[in-house]
Scaffold this motif. Sequence first.
Motif: not given
Length: 303
Positions: A270-296
Amino acid sequence: MAQEGREQAATKSIAPGLLLATFGAIAFSGKAIIVKLAYRYGVDAVTLIMYRMLFALPFFAMMAWWASRGKAPLTRKDWLGVLWLGFTGYYLASFLDFAGLAYISASLERLILYLNPTVVLLLGLGLYQRRVRARQIIGMAISYCGVVLVFGHEITLQGADAAWGALLVFLSAVSYAVYLVYSGEMVGRLGSLRLVGLATTVACLLCILQFVVLRPLSAALVAPEVIWLSVLNATLCTAAPVLMVMMAIERIGASLAAQTGMVGPMSTILMGVVILGEPFTAWLAAGTVLVIAGIFVFTRAGR
């Protein structure tokens, strides 16, 4: 009514710990954002981490002194252990992380570092032949698929630089995992606050020494913005979250504090998108969900 009252009392009793763990995770995740901002002013990793540790040194030295009051002095073996853990857990891990952030996004960096529990498990397997459960393997596979997904998208945009940056950050995670694996015995002997204070003080001195050896003193002349960002990094994103997470662990335990830390990757993105202007892509969203789900899945399977 009595049962409801007890449930409300239990919720209130853990609420301060949950808040501390949440704020600590968010503060930690802000480190990558500040580093990326500082790189915009032409500073390199050696100089940037020197300033961060220079400003953090008084806090950690005070922590070490406070936790050492009335305790037996360290033996030669203790000092060697502190030096080793300070080198691996805070100096080397921090420097590799800073260096990697010069090449990859803050979002990918946070996702790679979030794999740390799996690296600890693999080290335990290799060093001590500790048993690995099937659900832990499944959780690891899910998490690494998420990182590979985000990495694959980023490497198409940035090329070989992204591969080099991802490798540096992963080595940072390995270095910190080595610290976690070997710190257990010393935590029991010295206490967590004393060990963290001493080890981070060692790391601060090593980062300053590294700058003196590798850079001319004129390299310390940086933009004023770098100084203020380093002060913010040292206080809000280094010293403060260390204390907040340790206080949270005392109140709610390490397991619940670690699960609360799952807000870290989300806040970085969220801070990367808002402060740094990094793009929020479907790839990033899917990867984040997988990482968090996997660690859970991974952490639940380890219980």
